[in-house]
Design a protein around this motif. Structure first.
Motif, PDB file in Angstrom:
ATOM      1  N   GLY A 198     -38.590 -20.768   8.585  1.00  0.00           N
ATOM      2  CA  GLY A 198     -39.565 -20.644   7.509  1.00  0.00           C
ATOM      3  C   GLY A 198     -39.655 -19.259   6.915  1.00  0.00           C
ATOM      4  N   ALA A 199     -38.970 -18.297   7.527  1.00  0.00           N
ATOM      5  CA  ALA A 199     -39.069 -16.919   7.043  1.00  0.00           C
ATOM      6  C   ALA A 199     -38.301 -16.708   5.749  1.00  0.00           C
ATOM      7  CB  ALA A 199     -38.563 -15.956   8.117  1.00  0.00           C
ATOM      8  N   GLY A 200     -37.291 -17.532   5.511  1.00  0.00           N
ATOM      9  CA  GLY A 200     -36.504 -17.382   4.292  1.00  0.00           C
ATOM     10  C   GLY A 200     -35.403 -16.339   4.442  1.00  0.00           C
ATOM     11  N   TYR A 201     -34.462 -16.400   3.519  1.00  0.00           N
ATOM     12  CA  TYR A 201     -33.298 -15.508   3.585  1.00  0.00           C
ATOM     13  C   TYR A 201     -33.650 -14.090   3.155  1.00  0.00           C
ATOM     14  CZ  TYR A 201     -28.473 -13.926   3.104  1.00  0.00           C
ATOM     15  OH  TYR A 201     -27.296 -13.245   3.240  1.00  0.00           O
ATOM     16  N   GLY A 202     -34.738 -13.941   2.397  1.00  0.00           N
ATOM     17  CA  GLY A 202     -35.075 -12.631   1.853  1.00  0.00           C
ATOM     18  C   GLY A 202     -35.277 -11.571   2.916  1.00  0.00           C
ATOM     19  N   GLN A 203     -35.919 -11.938   4.032  1.00  0.00           N
ATOM     20  CA  GLN A 203     -36.147 -10.951   5.087  1.00  0.00           C
ATOM     21  C   GLN A 203     -34.834 -10.456   5.689  1.00  0.00           C
ATOM     22  OE1 GLN A 203     -38.984 -12.084   8.062  1.00  0.00           O
ATOM     23  NE2 GLN A 203     -40.567 -12.653   6.584  1.00  0.00           N
ATOM     24  N   GLU A 254     -33.179  -8.129   3.254  1.00  0.00           N
ATOM     25  CA  GLU A 254     -33.832  -6.817   3.289  1.00  0.00           C
ATOM     26  C   GLU A 254     -33.349  -6.008   4.486  1.00  0.00           C
ATOM     27  OE1 GLU A 254     -38.314  -4.888   3.738  1.00  0.00           O
ATOM     28  OE2 GLU A 254     -38.060  -7.050   3.498  1.00  0.00           O
ATOM     29  N   THR A 255     -33.211  -6.683   5.646  1.00  0.00           N
ATOM     30  CA  THR A 255     -32.717  -5.981   6.840  1.00  0.00           C
ATOM     31  C   THR A 255     -31.272  -5.540   6.639  1.00  0.00           C
ATOM     32  OG1 THR A 255     -34.180  -7.322   8.235  1.00  0.00           O
ATOM     33  CG2 THR A 255     -32.370  -6.175   9.325  1.00  0.00           C
ATOM     34  N   ALA A 256     -30.459  -6.394   6.017  1.00  0.00           N
ATOM     35  CA  ALA A 256     -29.068  -6.033   5.743  1.00  0.00           C
ATOM     36  C   ALA A 256     -29.005  -4.817   4.821  1.00  0.00           C
ATOM     37  CB  ALA A 256     -28.329  -7.214   5.123  1.00  0.00           C
ATOM     38  N   ALA A 257     -29.882  -4.774   3.820  1.00  0.00           N
ATOM     39  CA  ALA A 257     -29.908  -3.628   2.911  1.00  0.00           C
ATOM     40  C   ALA A 257     -30.265  -2.346   3.668  1.00  0.00           C
ATOM     41  CB  ALA A 257     -30.915  -3.874   1.786  1.00  0.00           C
ATOM     42  N   GLY A 307     -28.824 -14.694   8.589  1.00  0.00           N
ATOM     43  CA  GLY A 307     -29.720 -15.293   7.613  1.00  0.00           C
ATOM     44  C   GLY A 307     -29.265 -16.642   7.123  1.00  0.00           C
ATOM     45  N   ALA A 308     -27.969 -16.941   7.254  1.00  0.00           N
ATOM     46  CA  ALA A 308     -27.448 -18.223   6.785  1.00  0.00           C
ATOM     47  C   ALA A 308     -27.521 -19.315   7.846  1.00  0.00           C
ATOM     48  CB  ALA A 308     -26.001 -18.056   6.334  1.00  0.00           C
ATOM     49  N   ILE A 309     -27.878 -18.972   9.085  1.00  0.00           N
ATOM     50  CA  ILE A 309     -27.856 -19.962  10.173  1.00  0.00           C
ATOM     51  C   ILE A 309     -29.081 -20.882  10.169  1.00  0.00           C
ATOM     52  CG2 ILE A 309     -27.886 -20.240  12.679  1.00  0.00           C
ATOM     53  CD1 ILE A 309     -26.124 -17.757  12.863  1.00  0.00           C
ATOM     54  N   ARG A 369     -27.093 -21.674  17.779  1.00  0.00           N
ATOM     55  CA  ARG A 369     -26.156 -20.775  17.107  1.00  0.00           C
ATOM     56  C   ARG A 369     -26.824 -19.454  16.749  1.00  0.00           C
ATOM     57  NH1 ARG A 369     -25.024 -25.674  14.571  1.00  0.00           N
ATOM     58  NH2 ARG A 369     -26.059 -25.063  12.628  1.00  0.00           N
ATOM     59  N   LEU A 370     -28.079 -19.525  16.338  1.00  0.00           N
ATOM     60  CA  LEU A 370     -28.803 -18.299  15.993  1.00  0.00           C
ATOM     61  C   LEU A 370     -28.972 -17.414  17.221  1.00  0.00           C
ATOM     62  CD1 LEU A 370     -30.325 -16.629  13.895  1.00  0.00           C
ATOM     63  CD2 LEU A 370     -32.388 -17.933  14.448  1.00  0.00           C
ATOM     64  N   LEU A 371     -29.302 -18.024  18.352  1.00  0.00           N
ATOM     65  CA  LEU A 371     -29.470 -17.247  19.577  1.00  0.00           C
ATOM     66  C   LEU A 371     -28.157 -16.591  19.991  1.00  0.00           C
ATOM     67  CD1 LEU A 371     -31.288 -16.371  21.903  1.00  0.00           C
ATOM     68  CD2 LEU A 371     -30.661 -18.486  23.104  1.00  0.00           C
ATOM     69  N   GLU A 372     -27.046 -17.329  19.867  1.00  0.00           N
ATOM     70  CA  GLU A 372     -25.741 -16.768  20.225  1.00  0.00           C
ATOM     71  C   GLU A 372     -25.406 -15.558  19.351  1.00  0.00           C
ATOM     72  OE1 GLU A 372     -23.237 -20.113  19.675  1.00  0.00           O
ATOM     73  OE2 GLU A 372     -23.564 -20.931  21.690  1.00  0.00           O
ATOM     74  N   GLU A 373     -25.635 -15.682  18.047  1.00  0.00           N
ATOM     75  CA  GLU A 373     -25.304 -14.582  17.143  1.00  0.00           C
ATOM     76  C   GLU A 373     -26.249 -13.393  17.344  1.00  0.00           C
ATOM     77  OE1 GLU A 373     -22.654 -14.270  15.252  1.00  0.00           O
ATOM     78  OE2 GLU A 373     -21.999 -16.189  16.083  1.00  0.00           O
ATOM     79  N   CYS A 374     -27.518 -13.676  17.647  1.00  0.00           N
ATOM     80  CA  CYS A 374     -28.453 -12.580  17.945  1.00  0.00           C
ATOM     81  C   CYS A 374     -28.000 -11.818  19.191  1.00  0.00           C
ATOM     82  CB  CYS A 374     -29.861 -13.139  18.160  1.00  0.00           C
ATOM     83  SG  CYS A 374     -30.728 -13.607  16.654  1.00  0.00           S
TER      84      CYS A 374
END
Length: 443
Positions: free
Chosen positions: A168-173, A176-179, A197-199, A209-214
């Motif tokens: 629910g956080a959206g890709y924008g956050q 912003e972190t990538a920037a 952000g795409a997962i 998958r998100l946990l693995e990449e984190c």
């Protein structure tokens, strides 16, 4: 045969094309009618003038003996590289002496070729101020460290809130972190953050998958923050994954390098070209990376299935494949050599071994020998004909035309396939049928 060796085939010429439209346009210009003043010489130069829409023909010249592979020059306004005129001229040259005879290069072609080779042979300048360079490197390392600490806090906050909140956080956050990572001069961290952000919401099982990449991103962060404690090779790998540039430092290795595969990946700002090589004497597999700005293909381009007598130098890092292409001692020429292959089980084991030295490695280059593509439900896999193991195809390879070329080439019989084996499966890039025959590009 000519003074400059075996001429390329049409397929090897068209392998240089940046896209399908260029291949089609270049094929139309592979006839003698629009050309005049064509010729070639034993020093590896091909030239000609092609009639265009204006009163002045386009002057096109190709240097086949360049130190970094074939190079091209055309007076047309096209932004594609190589342009259709280069492709047409090389197709004409592939036809033999009758259409592109051996002769002396005109002044305009000779000047360009000589100037290019002189620039390539000129010694590079050293660092004007080593102390200033050291201070710049220290300042950048401080910025990267600040970015890594900020990213650690971002990952900690995500895990404390729960992975479900990421949907629910959206890709924008994430953007912003990538920037912020770009500001910290850590482009490698920025790229991995964008992948995170795409997962969320990408399909069943996305929290895993998100946990693995984190976890992998956290490991890279910690590797940077404690890089002084790492072995030299692993520390060099961490710096490379963070995105810090480093020159090729390995001693030059001369070999006859077989061009195994070439393919491009494109993002909004950059085109990245990957060229895989196999050393026929050393048995080494090497990777050349070349880049082109948006709208332009990278300059380095080598025809799949050809071989070149050249030197390469390795970049630092543990078990790294990347090399810089150095001096080329003869023009690129077709080759009947094929890389030695193994089983699907050996390919999976090779990837597992490579991960011990580079945990962030997506895939390793492998050649599979005597495999057959077989359906596996809604997908496909490559099965050993002399065993009972198989590798699934990577999702990116399942919907590409190369899959159907592979199936047609096999026809139920064993084939040799070169590609990249990783955690998503096997991505086939080039294949050879049993018996004599040319390499078939799959990507």
């Amino acid at each position: 045969m000519t003074e400059q060796g075996v001429r390329w085939t049409a397929d090897q010429v068209l392998a240089l094309a940046p896209d399908a439209a260029s291949r089609a346009a270049g094929s139309k210009l592979g006839a003698a009618s629009p050309w005049s003043g064509t010729g070639t010489c034993g020093e590896g130069t091909v030239w000609g003038e092609c009639k265009g829409g204006g009163s002045t023909p386009y002057r096109t010249v190709v240097d086949l003996a360049g130190r970094s592979g074939p190079a091209y020059q055309c007076s047309c306004p096209s932004r594609k590289f190589p342009c259709k005129h280069v492709l047409g001229l090389l197709l004409l040259w592939a036809g033999g002496d009758a259409v592109v005879p051996v002769g002396q290069a005109p002044d305009w072609a000779a000047r360009w070729t000589e100037g290019r080779r002189e620039r390539a042979e000129a010694p590079g300048g050293g660092v004007a101020d080593p102390e200033a360079a050291r201070r710049r490197a220290e300042r950048r390392a401080e910025r990267v460290t600040a970015g890594a600490l900020e990213l650690e806090q971002r990952l900690t906050d995500l895990l404390r809130a729960g992975l479900a909140t990421a949907d629910g956080a959206g890709y924008g956050q994430w953007e912003e972190t990538a920037a912020r990572m770009i500001d910290a001069q850590a482009p490698g961290l920025a790229a991995r953050v964008r992948e995170l952000g795409a997962i969320p919401g990408s399909g069943p099982g996305w929290p895993v998958r998100l946990l693995e990449e984190c976890a992998l991103l956290h490991l890279l962060d910690r590797g940077w923050l404690r890089r002084e404690l790492l072995p030299d090779d692993l520390a060099a790998t961490v710096r490379s994954r963070i995105g810090l540039p480093a020159p090729a430092q390995g001693p030059p290795v001369r070999d006859h390098w077989l061009v195994l595969a070439q393919y491009d990946t494109v993002d909004p700002k950059l085109t990245t070209r990957r060229i895989w090589l196999h050393g026929t004497a050393s048995g080494r597999t090497a990777l050349i990376l070349a880049y082109g700005a948006v709208g332009r293909a990278p300059e380095v381009s080598l025809p799949v299935g050809a071989a070149l007598d050249a030197e390469v130098s390795a970049y630092p890092g543990g078990r790294q494949f990347r090399v810089a292409l150095g001096e080329q001692f003869a023009p690129t020429a077709p080759s009947a050599v094929r890389p030695p292959g193994g089983t699907t089980g050996q390919a999976a084991a090779r990837y597992g071994d490579a991960l011990r030295h580079d945990p962030w490695l997506d895939a390793v280059p492998v050649t599979l020998d005597r495999v057959v593509p077989v359906p596996d439900g809604d997908s496909w896999q490559l099965a050993d004909t002399d065993g009972d193991t198989a590798l699934p195809l990577a999702p990116a390879a399942r919907s590409r035309p190369g899959l159907w070329r592979l199936i047609a080439l096999s026809g139920g019989t064993p084939v040799t396939v070169f590609g990249e084996c990783g955690h998503q499966g096997f991505h086939p890039l080039t294949a050879w049928a049993e018996g004599p025959g040319e390499a078939v590009r799959l990507a």
